[in-house]
Design a protein around this motif. Sequence first.
Motif, PDB file in Angstrom:
ATOM      1  N   GLU A  67       0.763  -1.177  -0.088  1.00  9.36           N
ATOM      2  CA  GLU A  67       0.043  -0.140  -0.111  1.00  9.36           C
ATOM      3  C   GLU A  67       0.943   1.353   0.103  1.00  9.36           C
ATOM      4  O   GLU A  67       0.594   2.391  -0.718  1.00  9.36           O
ATOM      5  CB  GLU A  67      -0.949  -0.128   1.121  1.00  9.36           C
ATOM      6  N   ALA A  71       0.546   3.975  -3.152  1.00 14.39           N
ATOM      7  CA  ALA A  71       0.068   5.150  -2.681  1.00 14.39           C
ATOM      8  C   ALA A  71       1.274   6.365  -3.062  1.00 14.39           C
ATOM      9  O   ALA A  71       0.696   7.575  -2.991  1.00 14.39           O
ATOM     10  CB  ALA A  71      -0.293   5.051  -1.077  1.00 14.39           C
ATOM     11  N   GLU A 101      -6.823  -9.324  -0.009  1.00 11.54           N
ATOM     12  CA  GLU A 101      -6.357  -8.081   0.313  1.00 11.54           C
ATOM     13  C   GLU A 101      -5.462  -7.279  -0.540  1.00 11.54           C
ATOM     14  O   GLU A 101      -5.660  -6.240  -0.705  1.00 11.54           O
ATOM     15  CB  GLU A 101      -5.730  -8.045   1.703  1.00 11.54           C
ATOM     16  N   LYS A 104      -7.659  -5.804  -3.357  1.00 11.27           N
ATOM     17  CA  LYS A 104      -8.360  -4.717  -2.833  1.00 11.27           C
ATOM     18  C   LYS A 104      -7.517  -3.619  -3.122  1.00 11.27           C
ATOM     19  O   LYS A 104      -7.879  -2.399  -3.435  1.00 11.27           O
ATOM     20  CB  LYS A 104      -8.828  -4.796  -1.531  1.00 11.27           C
ATOM     21  N   LEU A 105      -6.172  -3.776  -2.778  1.00 11.39           N
ATOM     22  CA  LEU A 105      -5.327  -2.653  -2.913  1.00 11.39           C
ATOM     23  C   LEU A 105      -5.107  -2.207  -4.426  1.00 11.39           C
ATOM     24  O   LEU A 105      -4.999  -1.064  -4.598  1.00 11.39           O
ATOM     25  CB  LEU A 105      -3.904  -3.042  -2.356  1.00 11.39           C
ATOM     26  N   ARG A 108      -7.985  -0.289  -5.368  1.00  8.57           N
ATOM     27  CA  ARG A 108      -8.180   1.167  -4.760  1.00  8.57           C
ATOM     28  C   ARG A 108      -7.058   2.079  -5.737  1.00  8.57           C
ATOM     29  O   ARG A 108      -7.639   3.154  -5.947  1.00  8.57           O
ATOM     30  CB  ARG A 108      -7.742   0.965  -3.408  1.00  8.57           C
ATOM     31  N   TYR A 109      -5.907   1.398  -6.263  1.00 15.11           N
ATOM     32  CA  TYR A 109      -5.160   2.178  -6.830  1.00 15.11           C
ATOM     33  C   TYR A 109      -5.163   1.968  -8.247  1.00 15.11           C
ATOM     34  O   TYR A 109      -4.056   2.393  -9.072  1.00 15.11           O
ATOM     35  CB  TYR A 109      -3.705   2.084  -6.126  1.00 15.11           C
ATOM     36  N   ARG A 110      -6.004   1.466  -8.917  1.00 16.38           N
ATOM     37  CA  ARG A 110      -6.377   1.184 -10.297  1.00 16.38           C
ATOM     38  C   ARG A 110      -5.080   0.643 -11.081  1.00 16.38           C
ATOM     39  O   ARG A 110      -4.660   1.409 -12.075  1.00 16.38           O
ATOM     40  CB  ARG A 110      -6.944   2.361 -10.672  1.00 16.38           C
TER      41      ARG A 110
END
Length: 283
Positions: A67, A71, A101, A104-105, A108-110
């Motif tokens: 993440e 990010a 999981e 999912k990350l 979130r960060y496409r």
Amino acid sequence: MNYHEITCESALHKLKRKIPFAWDLNLYRGCEHRCRYCFAIYSHRYLDSGDFFGDIFAKTNILEKLEKELASPNWKREIVSIGGVTDSYQPWERERKIMPEVLKLFIRYRTPVIISTKSDLILRDLELIDELSHVAMVNIAATITTVDEQLQAKLEPGAVSSKRRFAMLKAMRDTNACTGLHVMPILPYLTDNRNNMEGLFAGGRDAEVDYVLPGTLYLRGQTRNVFMDFIAHEFPELLPKYQKLYATGGAGKAYKDELYKMVHAVRDAYHLSGSYMAPLRKR
């Protein structure tokens, strides 16, 4: 099996090349599939373990590291290969449940991904893969070496059957992901015959894969010793042939030229694409 927990300094590892992917992500060290030809056996020398197939390590802080890297304002959403060294859907993942999981990350960060596996455990995460495939490119690839299930069980004793892998690829058509059949490595005198190629490409056609990618066997480092020991035990009559064909790390040009001529002819007969990048670009 001996299971261990370790930490990692980083989740993503940058590769020298950028095509077809620039980054690699591996959740585990070691692999329970126990493929006799595995190229990654050498990697355990960094872990003070000599048993790549028996000592399995899970990276306990992989989500935290991933993440942070996704990010980062410097992250350019380049394609990430998941499971290029050790299968992220090997049996321990059924208990660890790290991949949901991870997905999912990436949602979130496409971030686009290529997931390679010899397992149908990936179907557990079908809905997450579908969700990701609508915000970024997703490629799901299964490596399948043979349609002879008895031979497959000898070559890959910890992996699910070839039939189950084809069924997994077909199920992935319910998502927006593209799918690929990786026919690799092709094993001389064992899986390089036309009948096997016909069976594999027929399976790929029935699963509606976007492409087929073949590759020959290479024998280097510890992999060479492990594979040759396997041949000596299971197919002793083939050992002299392998020793001659693999005087170096790879089979000779004459062998590969004839092999690929046959493989490409069969692939074309089944109207399957040989382009790895085309289906990725269309998404």
